[in-house]
Design a protein around this motif. Structure first.
Motif, PDB file in Angstrom:
ATOM      1  N   ARG A  20      14.314  61.078  -6.543  1.00  0.00           N
ATOM      2  CA  ARG A  20      13.358  60.602  -5.536  1.00  0.00           C
ATOM      3  C   ARG A  20      14.064  59.980  -4.342  1.00  0.00           C
ATOM      4  NH1 ARG A  20      11.635  55.879  -4.255  1.00  0.00           N
ATOM      5  NH2 ARG A  20      12.533  54.902  -6.121  1.00  0.00           N
ATOM      6  N   THR A  29      11.248  67.468  -0.540  1.00  0.00           N
ATOM      7  CA  THR A  29      10.426  66.925  -1.612  1.00  0.00           C
ATOM      8  C   THR A  29      11.263  66.751  -2.877  1.00  0.00           C
ATOM      9  OG1 THR A  29       9.741  69.103  -2.428  1.00  0.00           O
ATOM     10  CG2 THR A  29       8.406  68.099  -0.667  1.00  0.00           C
ATOM     11  N   SER A  31      10.484  67.529  -5.886  1.00  0.00           N
ATOM     12  CA  SER A  31      10.411  68.725  -6.738  1.00  0.00           C
ATOM     13  C   SER A  31      11.356  69.812  -6.253  1.00  0.00           C
ATOM     14  CB  SER A  31       8.974  69.248  -6.770  1.00  0.00           C
ATOM     15  OG  SER A  31       8.522  69.580  -5.467  1.00  0.00           O
ATOM     16  N   ASP A  34      14.896  68.753  -7.171  1.00  0.00           N
ATOM     17  CA  ASP A  34      15.111  68.915  -8.606  1.00  0.00           C
ATOM     18  C   ASP A  34      15.358  70.384  -8.961  1.00  0.00           C
ATOM     19  OD1 ASP A  34      15.315  67.754 -11.187  1.00  0.00           O
ATOM     20  OD2 ASP A  34      13.341  68.538 -11.675  1.00  0.00           O
ATOM     21  N   ARG A  35      14.636  71.292  -8.290  1.00  0.00           N
ATOM     22  CA  ARG A  35      14.861  72.725  -8.543  1.00  0.00           C
ATOM     23  C   ARG A  35      16.262  73.138  -8.134  1.00  0.00           C
ATOM     24  NH1 ARG A  35       9.590  73.194  -6.485  1.00  0.00           N
ATOM     25  NH2 ARG A  35      10.381  73.903  -4.450  1.00  0.00           N
TER      26      ARG A  35
END
Length: 300
Positions: A20, A29, A31, A34-35
Motif C-alpha cells: 500500500r 493502485t 492491486s 501486487d500483480r
C-alpha cells in the motif's frame, strides 16, 4: 526497458515495507503493484516476500534478488546521468547519508552551492549514525557517506579523510569559556551532556572515561546535538561535538566551543566515502569532487 520498471517496483516495496505505501509513492493502485510483484516471483520461480498483516518481509531469495536489482538500478541511473551530461548537467539525483555533525552547516552549504550551479540536480540527505550509514552504502541506498569515525569495512572506499578535534561546548558565561583549550579533566567538575552510544563522538569520550578513576556526572544522554545545545545554554552543563558540527556565534550566540587537548581525546576522522567498485552517476561524482575539494581546503 520494461524490466527496469519491475525492478523499481521491487525496490519501492522493500523501502516502504508494504504494498500500500509503495503504491502511494509510485502512483499506481495496490492491486496493480501486487500483480507486478507476483509476476516477478512467477518469472523467478520462487517467492520473494513473506506477506503478513503488517506488510512485506523479504525472504532469503528476495535478499539475493534485491542486491541484483539495486546494482542494475544504480547502473541505469549512472547511464542516464551520462547521457544527460552530453547536454550539460541539467538533471540528476544524489543520495547521501551523513552524520549530524556534518549536516548542519558544512553539508547544507555544499548542497546549496552545487544546486546554484546545477539547479536540476535533486538531493535526498538522510541523517543517521555511522553503522546505518555503512549499511546504506552497501545496500546501494546511498551514493555517498559523510561520516564521523566510520566503521571499518573492506567495502568502503574513502575519498578523503579529515581529522576533526573533539570540542567541549558550554554556555558563553560558563567558568571554562575563557580558556582557549581544555584538558578533559577540567570538564569532569561539571554535569555532562553526552551523545548516545551509537554516535561516534561518544565512543571517543567513553574510552577516556573508562580509563579514569574520577567519576563523571552524566546529566543527560541524547542523540540530538540540537537538543544538546539547548541543554547547555544558561547552565553549567558541558557537551561534546567534533569541530565541524559546533555552532558559530550567528547560529547559537549562547554556546561556545573549546578544543579538548588531543593528549586526552584524539581527533576523530571525518570521511567522505563511496562503495568500493561502484560507478557513481555524473551528478554524484561531481558533487563528490566538490565536497572533496572543500574538505581538502580545511587541511590547509
Amino acid at each position: 526497458m520494461k524490466h527496469f520498471r519491475y525492478f523499481r517496483y521491487m525496490d519501492a516495496v522493500v523501502r516502504a515495507g508494504s504494498i500500500r505505501r509503495a503504491a502511494e509513492q509510485l502512483y499506481i493502485t495496490p492491486s496493480a503493484l501486487d500483480r507486478r510483484i507476483h509476476d516477478l516471483e512467477k518469472d523467478l520461480g520462487t517467492p520473494l516476500f513473506e506477506r503478513h498483516a503488517r506488510g512485506m518481509r523479504l525472504l532469503a531469495a528476495g535478499e539475493i534478488f534485491l542486491g541484483y536489482v539495486r546494482r542494475h538500478l544504480a547502473d541505469l541511473d549512472r547511464m542516464q546521468s551520462e547521457i544527460e551530461s552530453l547536454k550539460g548537467l541539467k538533471r540528476g539525483h544524489v543520495e547521501i547519508v551523513a552524520s549530524q555533525a556534518v549536516a548542519v552547516s558544512f553539508l547544507s552549504q555544499q548542497v546549496r552551492t552545487f544546486q546554484q550551479n546545477h539547479p536540476g540536480v535533486t538531493f535526498n540527505v538522510r541523517i543517521t549514525d555511522r553503522g546505518e550509514a555503512m549499511r546504506a552504502l552497501t545496500a546501494f541506498e546511498a551514493d555517498l557517506a559523510l561520516v564521523i569515525s566510520p566503521l571499518r569495512t573492506a567495502e568502503l572506499l574513502p575519498l578523503i579523510v579529515v581529522a576533526q578535534p573533539v570540542m567541549a561546548m558550554m554556555d558563553i558565561d560558563h567558568p571554562l569559556a575563557a580558556a582557549q583549550s581544555l584538558r578533559f579533566g577540567d570538564c569532569l567538575s561539571y554535569p555532562l551532556v553526552l551523545p548516545r552510544a551509537t554516535l561516534a563522538t561518544r565512543a571517543l569520550i567513553d574510552a577516556v572515561l573508562n580509563a579514569r578513576s574520577v567519576p563523571a556526572t552524566i546529566a543527560v544522554e541524547t542523540d540530538s546535538f540540537e537538543m544538546m545545545r539547548g541543554l547547555i545554554a544558561h547552565t553549567a552543563n558541558i557537551g561534546f561535538q567534533v569541530a565541524i558540527g559546533t555552532p558559530d556565534a550567528q547560529t547559537d550566540p549562547r554556546v561556545v566551543a573549546r578544543p579538548i587537548d588531543e593528549r586526552d581525546i584524539s581527533a576523530a576522522p571525518m570521511v567522505c566515502a563511496q562503495l568500493k567498485g561502484r560507478s557513481l552517476s555524473v551528478a554524484a561524482a561531481r558533487f563528490a569532487n566538490q565536497v572533496v575539494g572543500a574538505l581538502d581546503a580545511m587541511k590547509q
